[in-house]
Write a protein that holds these residues in place. Structure first.
Motif, PDB file in Angstrom:
ATOM      1  N   GLY A 101       0.789  -1.226   0.000  1.00 34.71           N
ATOM      2  CA  GLY A 101       0.000   0.000   0.000  1.00 34.71           C
ATOM      3  C   GLY A 101       0.819   1.273   0.000  1.00 34.71           C
ATOM      4  N   SER A 102       1.818   1.386  -0.884  1.00 32.32           N
ATOM      5  CA  SER A 102       2.672   2.574  -0.888  1.00 32.32           C
ATOM      6  C   SER A 102       2.014   3.733  -1.621  1.00 32.32           C
ATOM      7  CB  SER A 102       4.025   2.251  -1.534  1.00 32.32           C
ATOM      8  OG  SER A 102       3.847   1.739  -2.838  1.00 32.32           O
ATOM      9  N   SER A 103       2.386   4.951  -1.230  1.00 31.96           N
ATOM     10  CA  SER A 103       1.895   6.168  -1.876  1.00 31.96           C
ATOM     11  C   SER A 103       2.967   7.243  -1.785  1.00 31.96           C
ATOM     12  CB  SER A 103       0.603   6.662  -1.219  1.00 31.96           C
ATOM     13  OG  SER A 103       0.848   7.079   0.114  1.00 31.96           O
ATOM     14  N   PHE A 104       2.906   8.212  -2.698  1.00 30.03           N
ATOM     15  CA  PHE A 104       3.868   9.313  -2.734  1.00 30.03           C
ATOM     16  C   PHE A 104       3.320  10.528  -2.000  1.00 30.03           C
ATOM     17  CE2 PHE A 104       5.107   6.730  -6.323  1.00 30.03           C
ATOM     18  CZ  PHE A 104       6.488   6.831  -6.345  1.00 30.03           C
ATOM     19  N   PHE A 113       4.061   3.784   3.402  1.00 31.30           N
ATOM     20  CA  PHE A 113       3.539   2.435   3.196  1.00 31.30           C
ATOM     21  C   PHE A 113       3.279   1.772   4.545  1.00 31.30           C
ATOM     22  CE2 PHE A 113       8.105   2.216   3.454  1.00 31.30           C
ATOM     23  CZ  PHE A 113       8.396   1.051   4.152  1.00 31.30           C
ATOM     24  N   GLY A 114       2.501   0.691   4.515  1.00 33.95           N
ATOM     25  CA  GLY A 114       2.258  -0.101   5.702  1.00 33.95           C
ATOM     26  C   GLY A 114       3.206  -1.280   5.742  1.00 33.95           C
ATOM     27  N   SER A 115       3.655  -1.663   6.946  1.00 33.35           N
ATOM     28  CA  SER A 115       4.616  -2.759   7.071  1.00 33.35           C
ATOM     29  C   SER A 115       4.498  -3.402   8.446  1.00 33.35           C
ATOM     30  CB  SER A 115       6.048  -2.243   6.869  1.00 33.35           C
ATOM     31  OG  SER A 115       6.989  -3.293   7.047  1.00 33.35           O
ATOM     32  N   ASN A 116       4.808  -4.707   8.506  1.00 37.14           N
ATOM     33  CA  ASN A 116       4.854  -5.400   9.790  1.00 37.14           C
ATOM     34  C   ASN A 116       6.271  -5.453  10.350  1.00 37.14           C
ATOM     35  OD1 ASN A 116       6.131  -7.332   8.172  1.00 37.14           O
ATOM     36  ND2 ASN A 116       5.081  -9.063   9.133  1.00 37.14           N
ATOM     37  N   ASP A 128       2.341  -1.144  10.958  1.00 35.10           N
ATOM     38  CA  ASP A 128       2.459   0.285  11.209  1.00 35.10           C
ATOM     39  C   ASP A 128       2.714   1.010   9.898  1.00 35.10           C
ATOM     40  OD1 ASP A 128       2.103   0.057  13.960  1.00 35.10           O
ATOM     41  OD2 ASP A 128       4.240  -0.136  14.365  1.00 35.10           O
ATOM     42  N   ILE A 129       2.669   2.334   9.935  1.00 33.04           N
ATOM     43  CA  ILE A 129       2.969   3.144   8.761  1.00 33.04           C
ATOM     44  C   ILE A 129       4.420   3.606   8.827  1.00 33.04           C
ATOM     45  CG2 ILE A 129       2.419   5.268   7.507  1.00 33.04           C
ATOM     46  CD1 ILE A 129      -0.477   4.902   8.438  1.00 33.04           C
ATOM     47  N   GLY A 158      -2.421   1.216   8.009  1.00 31.01           N
ATOM     48  CA  GLY A 158      -1.939   1.056   6.643  1.00 31.01           C
ATOM     49  C   GLY A 158      -2.660   1.972   5.679  1.00 31.01           C
ATOM     50  N   HIS A 159      -2.394   1.783   4.374  1.00 30.59           N
ATOM     51  CA  HIS A 159      -3.008   2.540   3.281  1.00 30.59           C
ATOM     52  C   HIS A 159      -2.878   4.049   3.492  1.00 30.59           C
ATOM     53  CE1 HIS A 159      -4.513  -1.394   2.314  1.00 30.59           C
ATOM     54  NE2 HIS A 159      -5.237  -1.436   3.418  1.00 30.59           N
ATOM     55  N   PRO A 160      -1.676   4.565   3.696  1.00 33.06           N
ATOM     56  CA  PRO A 160      -1.508   5.992   3.999  1.00 33.06           C
ATOM     57  C   PRO A 160      -1.505   6.876   2.758  1.00 33.06           C
ATOM     58  CG  PRO A 160       0.614   4.898   4.009  1.00 33.06           C
ATOM     59  CD  PRO A 160      -0.402   3.829   3.750  1.00 33.06           C
ATOM     60  N   TYR A 161      -2.064   8.070   2.900  1.00 30.59           N
ATOM     61  CA  TYR A 161      -1.967   9.124   1.880  1.00 30.59           C
ATOM     62  C   TYR A 161      -1.830  10.464   2.574  1.00 30.59           C
ATOM     63  CZ  TYR A 161      -2.680   6.693  -2.511  1.00 30.59           C
ATOM     64  OH  TYR A 161      -2.503   5.906  -3.609  1.00 30.59           O
TER      65      TYR A 161
END
Length: 296
Positions: A101-104, A113-116, A128-129, A158-161
């Motif tokens: 779920g990466s974003s610029f 992005f979200g990651s464990n 977490d983000i 997750g899913h950050p913008y």
């Protein structure tokens, strides 16, 4: 403010196109097409969460497959070279953890992005983000974890913008309990305590995979089990008007089918980009699709 589906769809494409292309859209043209088959969308892998850099020269997406342990997800880069997209390469900050779920950022200098991956508090499985920053030489830094005000003990994030204002929109979720969209306001150089968007956005069902317009004029997201939906998960849009988020509308049959559509956002060429998948034991690999918007 009340509006019907036809008005909402027309307004959506006007907003998207004026933001990205300085034009006026009339309608969706044709059917959704698999995006970059053989490069981004492969037949045997789950390919999802496409994002474009603001300058249009780098795209990121998430890939997983049976060759990865526990179907771990990893983030990949593809660069535009002489007008063509390159063979994807693993993002320099991804590869050892479950990343997706990466974003610029609006200026293109950060990827969220979200990651464990283990954070400062040593969570091995909590999502977490995180973010990576772009250096002057074009390289990307090691990932850094967002502050504790964003990353909670109770939920996965997750899913950050990030919008131009610095406000961070993201999803908090706990399997079988709650999946909702939050915002953390950026004020005086500090992220504030996140809060849920209103009941038009967040319901008793899962509401996820959000995209925020950089100017925060509209929000695109995927709810499930919502009245008016077409399939397992459908693409909806809500507008920010009169000081709050309005009732969302489904974006129609060419985007939303009996399958699961998510991670929808505008991109190059006057198109909308999204992921389509079928979950369950008979699931098919997820692919990234795009659909054309007619321009005047």
């Amino acid at each position: 403010m009340n509006f019907n589906k036809a008005d909402a769809r027309s307004k959506l494409f006007f907003v998207l196109v004026t933001f990205m292309f300085q034009g006026l859209s009339q309608e969706v043209v044709g059917k959704a097409e698999v995006y970059l088959p053989g490069i981004v969308s492969l037949e045997t892998t789950w390919d999802e969460y496409l994002s474009f850099s603001p300058d249009g020269n780098l795209l990121t997406f998430t890939r997983s497959g049976s060759d990865l342990p526990h179907f771990d997800r990893r983030i990949y880069f593809s660069y535009k070279v002489d007008g063509n997209w390159s063979e994807p390469v693993l993002a320099p900050f991804s590869g050892d953890f479950f990343d997706r779920g990466s974003s610029f950022s609006p200026d293109g200098n950060r990827i969220y992005f979200g990651s464990n991956r283990p954070g400062d508090r040593g969570f091995d499985y909590d999502s977490d983000i995180w973010y990576s920053s772009k250096a002057e030489d074009g390289s990307w830094s090691e990932a850094k974890r967002m502050p504790d005000v964003i990353n909670s003990d109770e939920f996965n994030e997750g899913h950050p913008y990030v919008a131009k204002s610095g406000n961070l929109y993201f999803v908090r979720y706990k399997r079988g309990v709650e999946t909702d969209i939050y915002v953390s306001k950026w004020e005086n150089g500090v992220f504030q305590e996140p809060y849920k968007l209103n009941d038009n956005i967040n319901t008793d069902g899962p509401d996820s995979h959000c995209y925020i317009d950089p100017d925060e004029r509209f929000l695109i997201f995927t709810p499930t089990d919502r009245e008016g939906g077409i399939g397992a998960g459908d693409v909806y849009i809500s507008y920010f008007e009169d000081g709050d988020w309005q009732a969302p509308v489904c974006l129609g049959k060419e985007l939303s089918t009996e399958l699961y559509e998510y991670s929808a956002k505008p991109g190059p060429g006057g198109r909308l980009y999204f992921t389509r998948a079928k979950f369950g034991s008979d699931g098919i690999p997820a692919d990234i699709y795009s659909i054309k918007v007619m321009l005047d």
